[in-house]
Design a protein around this motif. Structure first.
Motif, short mmCIF file in Angstrom:
data_model
loop_
_atom_site.label_atom_id
_atom_site.label_comp_id
_atom_site.label_asym_id
_atom_site.label_seq_id
_atom_site.Cartn_x
_atom_site.Cartn_y
_atom_site.Cartn_z
N TYR A 120 17.13 -78.67 9.48
CA TYR A 120 18.25 -79.53 9.82
C TYR A 120 18.52 -79.39 11.33
N LYS A 130 23.13 -87.46 16.91
CA LYS A 130 22.13 -87.66 15.87
C LYS A 130 21.97 -86.37 15.09
N SER A 131 21.90 -86.51 13.77
CA SER A 131 21.72 -85.31 12.97
C SER A 131 20.88 -85.63 11.75
N ARG A 132 20.24 -84.59 11.22
CA ARG A 132 19.43 -84.75 10.01
C ARG A 132 19.50 -83.46 9.21
N SER A 135 23.85 -90.96 12.68
CA SER A 135 23.86 -91.22 14.12
C SER A 135 25.12 -91.99 14.49
N SER A 174 10.28 -84.20 7.10
CA SER A 174 11.05 -84.86 8.15
C SER A 174 10.13 -85.64 9.07
N GLU A 200 13.42 -88.13 3.44
CA GLU A 200 13.86 -87.68 4.75
C GLU A 200 15.19 -86.96 4.75
N SER A 233 20.56 -88.35 7.22
CA SER A 233 20.55 -88.54 8.67
C SER A 233 21.80 -89.32 9.07
N TYR A 247 20.46 -91.76 3.59
CA TYR A 247 19.94 -90.67 2.74
C TYR A 247 18.73 -91.18 1.98
N VAL A 304 17.41 -81.99 5.92
CA VAL A 304 16.40 -82.12 4.88
C VAL A 304 16.64 -81.08 3.79
#
Length: 882
Positions: A670, A661-663, A634, A881, A629, A632, A625, A665
């Motif tokens: 996202y 994988k994920s993110r 993984s 991002s 960004e 995130s 975190y 913001v």
């Protein structure tokens, strides 16, 4: 005249019957054959025809990875009167060698009794560049089995030691390098019983040599022109080692030791009776980037290979059943000698004054010492779920972890004996073992029975026969400090430090003693045992900070700082991390991301957290975190399996790998991206990837799916055609894909101005089909460039393909050039540079360029379409991002 004839006949008979084998051979470099006759009186019935192993191909392995054998023809078998003897060509019975299909016609069985047996044979050498048994324009090496080998035990690979006399004829511009005494211009004789008559052929106009005397022996170094410096250095290492080991272990049975430069790339060595081949990496690329960086590793390699002249070659073993008596012993001798002669077992020359030294160490994450490198291999073996005894036969250990058992774990077993007995006593025992068994082939039971004269059988069982992993630990309880050896009688050094001083003792049992205030206890402080988990070897627990010279991440919990600076046209950025970790299992850290955006004229600074967790080799979780960004996450999960490829033992690997994988913001930006990979190129030349992404990009819901597949035709040819398919689509029809994602215009300053590419906007789906025809040209002699890299060959690939998308269709042909270069530590590295001609259905055309880099030197050098994640194809941005 009659008297002269009688005298000549008498000499011939004496010469023949004074050795087990009399071999007369002729080397033909043009046809790559060795033709010869082998005459023996010894009554041997079974001979191994090693070149026939796998000569018909491996049905379990893809041709991309297959190394075809040479072949040996048996032309005839006769007795001393010239009459033919009945014989058969059989399947060698040792299942330890692998599948039956690989062992067909690998055993010559004599069906009749005869006083003399004469075998007429022709050996065909491989027309490939390999470490041994391969063909270069100026070098060929054949260590074992270029002639029929006598076997003691057909259930394994236990060669019968034999004496021999060899006469070798060859063209004038070639020289034969043969062990044993030279008794004529082209004749040699073994000094006692050897495992083989190794031979190397070199062109006289390409190789040089010099000779250095050592006591009753001499060392002859054979090297390619231009490498006098490296050859001199390696010879000096050999002299230093021989001087040390002859005093410790006793004199060798060779009048001459040949050391040859093997042109095959890599940092390796190969040893046979009186002959040592050293990989080209210690010559050609030894001084790339930092002069002398590989010196400690070169010294260690020479020490290991020369140690085989006492153990593994000097005293023979079954290489399939009891390889630890070869590799473990040789590696122990080499490592302990490094300690005695050098004091410190540096893995590389970290004391070099070159500015790049520390950068190389940290960037490439190279172990500081040989002991650290050994510990890493033991740790990886444990994390892979492999349990094996040091003395296990080859088929009981996954093939890709056998070296960790025979080299690292086996070496530590002998170091544990050294802890128990002391180094001088240990060497005295090994010296006696060599004196009793030199020139003989020894079994595991014979070896352990010999050691039982000096060591408790329970200790030997724990060191060499026990399959359980060893994990000693120390902990306090009820006013006592407890040493727990897990019910394994492994000799273990215990160091106890108190305010009044320190003491140490050796124990092979669990024990305990009263705790004293301020006491510190350390188990195996010098890394002599094969303990797989060392963080619990200290009480109190060890904590270290920084990346100092003596940091030991295998023992201590670490608090370390790391930083990365990035400079681009848009500004400068810095990412710093303060990480607390138990290597390699988990780590947690504080982040800071700061920088300056030149286009906006402002600076920024954001803090955050990071976390990783790696319980084994097949699972890895990462969480991060930062205010820049967002969140995130993984994760990678592999399914380990034992993959049988027809050889002695299976490979332990994961063909099926799942990734997430994920993110996040903000609520407008996202995604979560799921990927499945199936890598079956080893067996069937097939690689598949399936990926799906769901999320919001700039507040726009996005649903993406895709597929990537690659198949390489299974043909035995230098041309291995491959077929690639990429298919991606956005479910709701949003145009998020760039149809020219991997190509840059060669006719304009940007793709947006290109006459063809500018016609097409981003697309909602993309289908990319391609067929490639790669070909590799390997160089017989690598060329170095400005001390940066050495060039070992070049690949050329012709590609045909088409791209189909919602606004048009484009067809293309590409020519991809791939220099195969070698960088520091002889690491193979490929640069792909391609030129593409693209044309659409309306006839509009352009020229583009594409490129990439990858590690490895396989013939399959085509760059993949980058389907490790779909965002390689997506052109999108979001707030903050990256």
């Amino acid at each position: 005249m009659k008297l002269l004839f009688t005298f000549f006949l008498l000499l011939t008979v004496i010469s023949l019957f004074s050795v087990d084998f009399n071999i007369q051979a002729h080397f033909d470099p043009q046809n790559l054959t060795i033709s010869g006759t082998l005459c023996t009186k010894s009554g041997i019935k079974n001979f191994l025809l090693l070149p026939n192993y796998a000569s018909k191909g491996n049905p379990y392995l893809h041709a991309l990875y297959e190394e075809l054998s040479g072949a040996m023809d048996i032309l005839s078998v006769t007795n001393g009167e010239g009459n033919e003897i009945d014989y058969t060509l059989d399947t060698y019975p040792a299942t330890l060698m692998g599948d039956e299909a690989l062992r067909k016609e690998t055993m010559l069985t004599i069906k009749e009794d005869a006083t003399r047996v004469i075998v007429h044979f022709r050996t065909h050498l491989k027309r490939e560049q390999l470490p041994e048994e391969g063909a270069y324009s100026d070098f060929i090496l054949y260590r074992f089995g270029w002639y029929p080998l006598p076997m003691e035990d057909n259930e394994g690979l236990r060669i019968r030691p034999h004496s021999w006399q060899l006469s070798m004829q060859m063209p004038e511009n070639w020289q034969a390098i043969v062990s044993g005494d030279q008794i004529g211009e082209s004749m040699w004789k073994s000094q006692g019983d050897y495992l083989s008559s190794p031979v190397a052929f070199v062109r006289k106009d390409s190789y040089k040599e010099f000779s250095v005397p050592f006591e009753a022996m001499k060392i002859i170094m054979h090297f390619r022109e231009g490498f006098e410096g490296e050859a001199s250095k390696l010879t000096a290492y050999a002299l230093k080692m021989l001087e040390h080991l002859v005093k410790k272990l006793g004199p060798l049975r060779y009048s001459t030791i040949h050391i040859v430069q093997d042109p095959f790339p890599g940092l390796y060595g190969i040893t046979a009776d009186g002959l040592v081949a050293i990989g080209d990496g210690f010559f050609t690329s030894a001084n790339l980037w930092v002069n002398g960086l590989l010196d400690p590793l070169a010294f260690y390699l020479v020490a290991h290979e020369l140690s085989h002249l006492w153990f593994g070659i000097g005293t023979g073993v079954d290489f399939l059943k009891n390889n630890f008596m070869s590799e473990s012993l040789a590696d122990y001798i080499a490592h302990s000698t490094i300690f005695e002669l050098c004091g410190k077992d540096y893995y590389m020359n970290w004391e070099s004054s070159d500015l790049f030294t520390s950068l190389i160490k940290n960037y490439f994450d190279i172990p500081e010492t040989i002991a650290h490198a050994d510990q890493l291999m033991l740790l990886y073996t444990k994390m892979a779920g492999v349990k094996a005894a040091v003395s296990d036969p080859l088929d009981a250990i996954p093939q890709n972890f056998a070296s960790a058992i025979y080299y690292q774990k086996g070496k530590r077993a002998f170091f544990s004996l050294e802890e128990l007995l002391g180094r001088e006593k240990m060497y005295s025992i090994l010296s006696e073992y060599y004196r009793l068994y030199a020139g003989k082939s020894v079994s595991r039971d014979e070896f352990l029975a010999f050691l039982e004269r000096y060591v408790d059988p329970e200790v030997l069982y724990a060191l060499f026969l026990e399959r359980r992993n060893f994990d000693a630990r120390v902990y306090p309880s009820d006013g006592f400090v407890n040493i727990d050896s897990g019910n394994l009688k492994i000799p273990l050094k215990v160091l106890v430090e108190t305010p009044d001083g320190s003491r140490s003792f050796i124990t092979s049992d669990s024990t305990s003693f009263p705790y004293v205030s301020g006491m510190q206890v350390h188990l195996d402080p010098e890394m002599r045992s094969f303990d797989i988990e060392r963080h619990n070897n200290h009480w109190p627990l060890l904590f270290e900070s920084g990346y100092g010279e003596y940091q030991n991440r295998y023992d201590a919990y670490l608090l370390s700082g790391r930083g990365i600076v990035g400079i681009s046209a848009s500004g400068i950025d810095y990412t710093g991390e303060l990480l607390f970790e138990k290597y390699p299992y988990f780590g947690i850290g504080l982040l800071n991301q700061s920088g300056y955006m030149s286009d906006e004229g402002r600076g920024y600074s954001h803090t955050g957290l990071s976390l990783y967790f790696q319980p084994d080799l097949y699972s890895l979780l990462k969480l991060k975190y930062s205010g820049l960004e967002g969140f995130s996450f993984s994760a990678n999960f592999g399914i380990p399996e034992r993959l049988y490829i027809g050889e002695s033992s299976p490979l332990m690997m994961a063909r099926h790998v799942f990734s997430v994988k994920s993110r996040f913001v903000d609520t407008s930006n996202y995604y979560i991206d799921c990927l499945y990979n199936f890598d079956d190129t080893l067996k069937h030349g097939l690689y598949l990837g399936i990926e799906g992404l769901i999320g919001k990009i700039d507040a726009t819901p996005t649903y993406i799916g895709g597929f990537y597949g690659s198949w390489i035709a299974n043909v035995r040819s230098k041309f291995l055609p491959s077929f690639d398919l990429l298919a991606v689509g956005e479910a709701s029809g949003k145009k998020v894909f760039d149809p020219f994602y991997d190509v840059l215009s060669f006719e304009a300053t940007s793709n947006a101005l290109d006459p063809l590419m500018s016609k097409y906007t981003p697309t909602s789906y993309l289908l990319d089909l391609r067929v490639s025809f790669p070909y590799v040209v390997s160089m017989n002699r690598r060329i170095s460039f400005l001390n940066l890299f050495s060039l070992g060959g070049i690949g050329v690939s012709w590609e045909l393909g088409g791209r189909f998308f919602d606004s048009g269709n484009v067809f293309y042909t590409s020519l991809v050039f791939t220099p195969v270069i070698y960088i520091i530590a002889d690491t193979p590295f490929k640069i792909n540079l391609g030129f593409s001609f693209l044309m659409d259905a309306d006839g509009a055309s352009t020229i583009g360029i594409k490129g990439g880099v990858s590690l490895g030197s396989t013939i399959y050098f085509n760059e993949k379409l980058g389907f490790s994640t779909i965002k390689e194809v997506i052109k999108w941005k979001n707030s903050g991002s990256r």
